[in-house]
Design a protein around this motif. Structure first.
Motif, PDB file in Angstrom:
ATOM      1  N   PRO A 114       0.828  -1.213   0.000  1.00 19.43           N
ATOM      2  CA  PRO A 114       0.000   0.000   0.000  1.00 19.43           C
ATOM      3  C   PRO A 114       0.860   1.260   0.000  1.00 19.43           C
ATOM      4  O   PRO A 114       2.029   1.246   0.412  1.00 19.43           O
ATOM      5  N   GLU A 115       0.278   2.337  -0.441  1.00 16.51           N
ATOM      6  CA  GLU A 115       0.965   3.615  -0.395  1.00 16.51           C
ATOM      7  C   GLU A 115       1.153   4.041   1.058  1.00 16.51           C
ATOM      8  O   GLU A 115       0.230   3.955   1.872  1.00 16.51           O
ATOM      9  N   THR A 116       2.359   4.482   1.394  1.00 14.07           N
ATOM     10  CA  THR A 116       2.660   4.888   2.762  1.00 14.07           C
ATOM     11  C   THR A 116       1.977   6.208   3.104  1.00 14.07           C
ATOM     12  O   THR A 116       2.108   7.191   2.375  1.00 14.07           O
ATOM     13  N   ARG A 147      -0.692   2.064  11.160  1.00 17.51           N
ATOM     14  CA  ARG A 147       0.115   1.250  10.247  1.00 17.51           C
ATOM     15  C   ARG A 147       0.574   1.988   8.999  1.00 17.51           C
ATOM     16  O   ARG A 147       0.796   1.370   7.955  1.00 17.51           O
ATOM     17  N   HIS A 148       0.701   3.299   9.106  1.00 15.88           N
ATOM     18  CA  HIS A 148       1.160   4.104   7.956  1.00 15.88           C
ATOM     19  C   HIS A 148       0.360   3.763   6.702  1.00 15.88           C
ATOM     20  O   HIS A 148       0.924   3.600   5.617  1.00 15.88           O
ATOM     21  N   ASN A 311      13.836  12.636   5.470  1.00 17.06           N
ATOM     22  CA  ASN A 311      12.872  12.326   4.411  1.00 17.06           C
ATOM     23  C   ASN A 311      12.606  10.835   4.304  1.00 17.06           C
ATOM     24  O   ASN A 311      12.398  10.296   3.218  1.00 17.06           O
ATOM     25  N   THR A 312      12.619  10.120   5.430  1.00 19.77           N
ATOM     26  CA  THR A 312      12.408   8.676   5.414  1.00 19.77           C
ATOM     27  C   THR A 312      10.948   8.316   5.160  1.00 19.77           C
ATOM     28  O   THR A 312      10.024   9.080   5.424  1.00 19.77           O
ATOM     29  N   GLU A 313      10.766   7.102   4.684  1.00 20.00           N
ATOM     30  CA  GLU A 313       9.429   6.503   4.583  1.00 20.00           C
ATOM     31  C   GLU A 313       8.964   6.019   5.945  1.00 20.00           C
ATOM     32  O   GLU A 313       7.776   6.019   6.258  1.00 20.00           O
ATOM     33  N   LEU A 314       9.925   5.577   6.777  1.00 21.22           N
ATOM     34  CA  LEU A 314       9.629   5.132   8.142  1.00 21.22           C
ATOM     35  C   LEU A 314      10.811   5.472   9.030  1.00 21.22           C
ATOM     36  O   LEU A 314      11.959   5.245   8.655  1.00 21.22           O
ATOM     37  N   CYS A 315      10.518   6.016  10.220  1.00 23.37           N
ATOM     38  CA  CYS A 315      11.547   6.234  11.239  1.00 23.37           C
ATOM     39  C   CYS A 315      10.938   5.833  12.582  1.00 23.37           C
ATOM     40  O   CYS A 315      10.101   6.552  13.139  1.00 23.37           O
ATOM     41  N   PHE A 316      11.369   4.678  13.098  1.00 24.81           N
ATOM     42  CA  PHE A 316      10.755   4.047  14.261  1.00 24.81           C
ATOM     43  C   PHE A 316      11.801   3.912  15.362  1.00 24.81           C
ATOM     44  O   PHE A 316      12.928   3.461  15.116  1.00 24.81           O
ATOM     45  N   PHE A 317      11.431   4.312  16.594  1.00 29.73           N
ATOM     46  CA  PHE A 317      12.300   4.159  17.757  1.00 29.73           C
ATOM     47  C   PHE A 317      11.561   3.369  18.841  1.00 29.73           C
ATOM     48  O   PHE A 317      10.379   3.632  19.108  1.00 29.73           O
ATOM     49  N   PHE A 318      12.285   2.441  19.493  1.00 28.97           N
ATOM     50  CA  PHE A 318      11.755   1.678  20.619  1.00 28.97           C
ATOM     51  C   PHE A 318      12.759   1.807  21.760  1.00 28.97           C
ATOM     52  O   PHE A 318      13.957   1.569  21.570  1.00 28.97           O
ATOM     53  N   VAL A 319      12.284   2.191  22.959  1.00 27.83           N
ATOM     54  CA  VAL A 319      13.178   2.413  24.094  1.00 27.83           C
ATOM     55  C   VAL A 319      13.521   1.072  24.744  1.00 27.83           C
ATOM     56  O   VAL A 319      12.649   0.391  25.291  1.00 27.83           O
ATOM     57  N   LEU A 320      14.798   0.706  24.692  1.00 27.17           N
ATOM     58  CA  LEU A 320      15.266  -0.539  25.292  1.00 27.17           C
ATOM     59  C   LEU A 320      15.625  -0.356  26.755  1.00 27.17           C
ATOM     60  O   LEU A 320      15.407  -1.258  27.576  1.00 27.17           O
TER      61      LEU A 320
END
Length: 373
Positions: A114-116, A147-148, A311-320
Motif C-alpha cells: 500500500p501507499e505509505t 500502520r502508515h 525524508n524517510t518513509e519510516l523512522c521508528f524508535f523503541f526504548v530498550l
C-alpha cells in the motif's frame, strides 16, 4: 448428538481418505459436464446407475459430492491458478449450470504494498496495555495502530510460557521483516543457515522474503520486537521442508536480500547521525541493498539537542533502556522503557533530557536518507 464437553470431540478419527464437500444441483448432467470438462475434475463414483442423482468427483485437492435435491451445499469454489486472468473475457469468475460461482485466484499472489501514509505514532507500556492473542498463542502489542496506511506493522511480542513453542515451518511474503530480541531468549532455525540457534536480548535477525523458518523454544516471558512491511502479509506453511536443511547457504539471495544474524555481544559501535550519540549497526542495510537500516543507539559524550528532520518513509524508535524526551514540532513526549515513537518524514524533532543508560532500537526505511535542520 454430543454435548460440547463430550470426550468424542477430542478423540482422533482414523482411516480418513478424504474430506468431501457438498454441492447441490437440480439436474446432474449439465453441472457434471461443466465440472469435468471445464474444471478438469474426474468422476470417482456415480449412482444409481439407471437414473444418476449423485456423483463423487475429485481433483486439484478437492473431493466433491454433487447431488440432486440437496438442501445445502457450497455456493462458491475458488480455483488457485498460475494465471487468474486467462479467460478470454478477462473476467475471473464463471457460473456453473447449478448457479455456483467459480472464481479464479492467483496461486502465488504477489506482495501488495500500500501507499505509505505517515503519521506520528506513540505507544507506552502500562498495566492497561492491550495484548492480542496471535499466531501460535503469542501475545501481540500493536506499536503502530494506523500502520502508515497499511504499509508497515510494528509489534511487541511476548511468549508467556517457557519451553517448546507450537510453531511450524513457514515463510512470509514481505518486502521487509526484522526481529529484535527484547528479553530472554528464543531458539529459532532458518532455511540454509545451519543448526538452530538462540537469540538473546539485543540480538537481531533479518528475515528476507520467503526464507523458511520456525520458532522452536523460548524462555518464559521472552519478548521480541518485530517490524514488517506491508502490514497485511501472507504467512505460508511449508509442509515439505524439514529444518534444519542439510546444506548451508549463508550468502543465498532471497528476492534481493540476505539473511542476517546480528549478535549483540559482538556489536561494533561508531558515530551516529546526531552528535553525542553512537550506534551499533546490524548490517541489515547492506543485506537489504539499502531497503532498510536497523541500529541500536546510545548516548556518548555531549549530545546536540538541535532539531532535525529527515525524508524517510519510516523512522521508528523503541526504548530498550533508560528514558528521554522527544520534542516533535514543539510538542514534548517523555518515553520510558518499552515505549515507542514513529516520526513522520519532514517533521522536526530533537532528543532532550535523556538518561545515561538510554538505549534505543532504531529502524528506518530506507537505510540512508537526507537529513535537514
Amino acid at each position: 448428538m454430543y454435548e460440547p464437553n463430550d470426550s468424542s470431540i477430542r478423540q482422533p478419527i482414523t482411516g480418513i481418505r478424504s474430506c468431501q464437500v457438498l454441492m447441490a444441483c437440480d439436474e446432474l448432467s449439465p453441472t457434471l459436464e461443466f465440472l469435468t470438462r471445464t474444471l478438469g475434475l474426474r468422476i470417482d463414483a456415480i449412482f444409481p446407475a439407471d437414473n444418476p442423482s449423485t456423483a463423487m468427483l475429485s481433483g486439484h485437492g478437492l473431493s466433491l459430492r454433487l447431488g440432486v435435491g440437496l438442501s445445502n451445499g457450497v455456493k462458491e469454489l475458488r480455483l488457485l491458478c498460475d494465471d487468474p486472468y486467462q479467460l478470454s473475457s478477462g473476467a475471473r469468475e464463471l457460473v456453473a449450470p447449478n448457479g455456483v460461482s467459480i472464481r479464479l485466484e492467483a496461486a502465488d499472489p504477489p506482495v501488495r504494498q500500500p501507499e505509505t501514509r505517515q503519521a506520528l505514532a506513540l505507544s507506552h507500556l502500562d498495566e492497561d496495555t492491550h495484548w492480542n492473542v496471535g499466531r501460535a498463542g503469542l501475545r501481540y502489542r500493536d506499536l503502530l495502530p494506523e500502520r502508515h496506511g497499511g504499509a508497515f506493522i510494528a509489534s511487541h511480542i511476548r511468549i508467556l510460557d517457557g519451553g517448546p513453542v507450537p510453531d511450524y515451518t513457514h515463510f512470509h511474503k514481505v518486502r521487509f521483516q526484522t526481529i529484535f530480541c527484547r528479553k530472554g531468549w528464543v531458539r529459532v532455525v532458518y532455511e540454509g543457515q545451519g543448526e538452530p540457534f538462540e537469540m538473546h536480548a539485543g540480538d537481531c535477525v533479518l528475515q528476507p522474503p520467503t526464507i523458511r523458518h520456525r520458532v522452536l523454544a523460548s524462555s518464559a516471558g521472552a519478548e521480541v520486537v518485530e517490524l514488517s512491511s506491508p502490514a497485511e502479509h501472507i504467512t505460508v506453511v511449508d509442509h515439505e521442508m524439514v529444518l534444519p536443511t542439510p546444506a548451508s547457504h549463508p550468502a543465498r539471495d532471497f528476492d534481493g536480500q540476505r539473511f542476517v544474524r546480528h549478535v549483540a555481544k559482538s556489536a561494533k559501535w561508531g558515530p551516529w547521525r546526531i552528535a553525542g550519540f553512537e550506534a551499533s549497526d546490524t548490517q541489515i542495510g547492506h543485506a537489504t541493498q539499502g531497503v532498510a537500516g536497523v541500529r541500536v543507539v546510545r548516548p556518548v559524550g555531549e549530545a546536540s539537542c538541535r532539531a532535525q528532520a529527515h525524508n524517510t518513509e519510516l523512522c521508528f524508535f523503541f526504548v530498550l533502556s533508560g528514558s528521554l524526551d522527544v520534542v516533535v514540532e514543539g510538542d514534548r513526549y517523555t518515553l520510558a522503557p518499552d515505549a515507542s515513537i514513529t516520526i513522520p518524514g519532514n517533521t522536526r524533532y530533537a532528543f532532550e533530557r535523556y538518561s545515561e543508560d538510554l538505549q534505543l532500537l532504531e529502524i528506518t526505511l530506507p537505510e540512508k536518507f537526507l537529513i535537514g535542520d
